[in-house]
Design an enzyme around this catalytic site. Structure first.
Site, short mmCIF file in Angstrom:
data_model
loop_
_atom_site.label_atom_id
_atom_site.label_comp_id
_atom_site.label_asym_id
_atom_site.label_seq_id
_atom_site.Cartn_x
_atom_site.Cartn_y
_atom_site.Cartn_z
N CYS A 263 0.86 -1.17 0.00
CA CYS A 263 0.00 0.00 0.00
C CYS A 263 0.90 1.23 0.00
CB CYS A 263 -0.94 -0.02 1.21
SG CYS A 263 -0.08 -0.02 2.79
N HIS B 163 -3.41 9.60 4.90
CA HIS B 163 -3.87 8.22 4.71
C HIS B 163 -5.35 8.17 5.03
CE1 HIS B 163 -4.14 3.84 5.03
NE2 HIS B 163 -2.94 3.76 4.50
#
Length: 618
Positions: A26, A540
């Site tokens: 990620c 995020h």
């Protein structure tokens, strides 16, 4: 940085490529699915150059590398032809109970707000008549009653939708099967009690309202039913023939085979428990008190309905309602303990509401599905307390003289018999259940990551501006939360740097300063920025939202773009993300914190807008 050497060491420490089933990445971590995590020495992995930390979550072994993770991943792929399917092998890594709990929790989580709302309405309907503010015969009371009942009664329909998303079934076909199981005509047949069959196949007369397991099993089966029809039905006929056959076959299976499994299991359990009660009543109540949460979850408690529904002074119930008293109170106490112990503010709020619902109204679904089952250890604490209290009730012969869902408010159902002994024992059980469960839950814990550091205050020098601090403005409107309280150790332990988190109240993520886009992940859930003053920032959006693969996200910038403060970077449909079972809390981290003397958040802010500074760097 020598990426090749680092990934060689990582691969060696995770058990070589023979132990790797898949690997992806990620914005900040390499996500391994390993055949055997026990082969890995976490301490050795953490010592590898470039590794910031490790984390085990969701069947993955996550190695936190920071913003440079893409280069590490590129070097890693040169060492082997690894699958990038992060779900491969995940089921094999879980035991049957964990897999079962994950399915239940994943499907139930989106229902929790509705269950809490319905539960609180039930609490209100208990309190208002006691206070003399509303008569039980009034229409307002009766209407509010089905307001509170609706989320529970139609639970199979709601579960059909969430389970369809989890198992990859067409949602409206699954919802239709849930509707078949709750259809008023079928309910009328159940109430009538006459034999019912379809095409000669006998249908078990069972009530599926408020049940969980039958619809989950049915939707899981529909995954294979749909898949089979997809293979054999010609494309030109699929648009009408597939839904026809899926509904027909699934509906018959639901009523003839799958649904009745819970009924038969309940009848078997009833026979066993009643036999034990005849031999050793204290043992039967101990078992029922401990297992009641699981029995209610499966709907098998309805097998005892002939016993507890007719509870009266002449025919007191000495089994189910006393066991439910201990179990319901225990669920509420476990939630209160979780609310006290948890660091995550969302969990605190949900646990408190679920605890009140269980304690005052005996409505345990929000507690069971939203808290105790999800975190397991609070469930164990509640079951132990229920078992201990059950044994005590068995020895003292506690009786319920009326049918009511046991709770603190409904304790008068235990008033009766000679003297006050029975109600005193009921109060003792309630108090003991609260104390034992509360203490055990605090002792067992809830597997949250511990706080890594103490919260720092904004120094006077920053407030006065004497050091000309660099500022990061809020990229989204919402509630400001300390980074330490994020339910992900990569952020809470500040492995990637100092920062803060926001619980968003708006779907737009904007630039928190003027600068450039350093990176934006293909799944759009995370973006890296560099300000004109040199701050390197990671936004995020949500926790583990990489698993959505870009669903519900839309980006408006690309890597290398110049952005101005307040410019729209991306949008996220937080309602749908949350409904999909993901935490929407958004960490905002200064990844080059070591370049500054101090990086702190403006702590006293509870809520923020896009125009307010939230981080200062000196």
């Amino acid at each position: 940085m020598n990426y090749s050497e680092s990934v060689k060491e990582i691969l060696q420490e995770v058990g070589t490529k023979d132990n790797v089933q898949s690997v992806t990445h990620c914005m900040t971590r390499l996500r391994f699915v390993l055949k055997n995590e026990k082969l890995v020495d976490d301490a050795k992995v953490k010592k590898i150059p470039g590794v910031m930390g490790v984390m085990k979550k969701g069947g993955q072994y996550q190695v936190i590398m920071g913003n440079d993770v893409a280069n590490y991943y590129k070097a890693l792929t040169k060492l082997g032809n690894f699958s990038s399917d992060a779900s491969v092998g995940e089921k094999e890594k879980k035991n049957l109970f964990d897999a079962f709990v994950d399915v239940i929790s994943g499907c139930m989580s989106p229902l929790i707000p509705a269950l809490i709302g319905g539960g609180m309405i039930k609490v209100i309907l208990i309190l208002l008549p006691l206070l003399g503010w509303l008569n039980e015969s009034a229409q307002s009371y009766q209407i509010l009653a089905f307001f509170g009942d609706a989320p529970f009664y139609f639970m199979p329909v709601m579960l059909a939708y969430t389970a369809a998303q989890k198992f990859g079934v067409t949602p409206m076909l699954a919802v239709t099967i849930g509707g078949i199981m709750l259809h008023p005509n079928f309910t009328a047949m159940v109430d009538a009690g006459d034999p019912v069959s379809i095409f000669g196949l006998p249908i078990t007369l069972a009530t599926y309202s408020s049940s969980v397991i039958p619809i989950l099993l049915m939707v899981w089966l529909m995954k294979y039913i749909e898949g089979a029809f997809d293979k054999v039905i010609p494309t030109v006929l699929k648009s009408f023939l597939k839904p026809l056959l899926v509904i027909l076959i699934s509906g018959i299976l639901a009523l003839v085979v799958v649904g009745p499994l819970g009924t038969y299991a309940g009848q078997l359990l009833s026979t066993i428990i009643l036999w034990i009660q005849g031999k050793a009543g204290f043992l039967a109540l101990g078992i029922m008190g401990a297992l009641m949460p699981l029995i209610v979850m499966t709907g098998m408690h309805w097998a005892f309905a002939p016993i507890f529904l007719i509870a009266s002074v002449q025919n007191p119930d000495v089994l189910i309602l006393p066991a439910m008293l201990a179990a319901n109170i225990a669920q509420g106490a476990a939630c209160l303990a979780v609310s006290l112990k948890a660091k995550d503010k969302n969990l605190k709020t949900v646990s408190l509401a679920a605890g009140i619902s269980a304690l005052l109204a005996g409505v345990t679904e929000p507690a069971l599905y939203g808290v105790t089952l999800k975190y397991k250890k609070p469930l164990y604490a509640a079951m132990i307390a229920g078992g201990i209290c059950g044994v005590y009730m068995g020895f003292t012969g506690l009786e319920s003289y009326a049918f009511a869902v046991p709770s603190l408010v409904s304790l008068p159902q235990f008033i009766g018999g000679e003297g006050n002994g029975n109600i005193i024992n009921a109060v003792i059980v309630a108090i003991a259940s609260i104390i034992i469960t509360f203490v055990l839950t605090l002792v067992f814990g809830i597997d949250e990551e511990p706080d890594a550091t103490e919260r720092v205050s904004v120094p006077d020098s920053i407030e006065s501006g004497s050091h000309d601090p660099k500022r990061v403005f809020a990229p989204v409107k919402g509630q400001v939360i300390p980074l330490e309280e994020v339910n992900d150790s990569a952020f809470s332990a500040k492995m990637m740097g100092e920062g803060i988190a926001i619980l968003p109240e708006d779907n737009q993520i904007v630039a928190p300063f003027s600068g450039t886009v350093a990176a934006i992940f293909p799944t759009k859930h995370a973006i890296g920025l560099v300000s004109d003053s040199g701050i390197e920032l990671l936004i995020h959006v949500g926790i583990d939202t990489v698993e959505l693969d870009g669903k519900y996200f839309e980006s408006f910038v690309e890597a290398g773009d110049r952005v101005e403060k307040g410019q729209l970077l991306l949008t996220a449909d937080f309602a749908k993300i949350k409904a999909a079972g993901y935490d929407i809390i958004t960490p905002i981290v200064v990844t080059n914190s070591k370049d500054y003397i101090e990086v702190v958040a403006k702590e006293e802010m509870k809520n923020t807008t896009e125009n307010e500074p939230i981080i200062y760097a000196v």
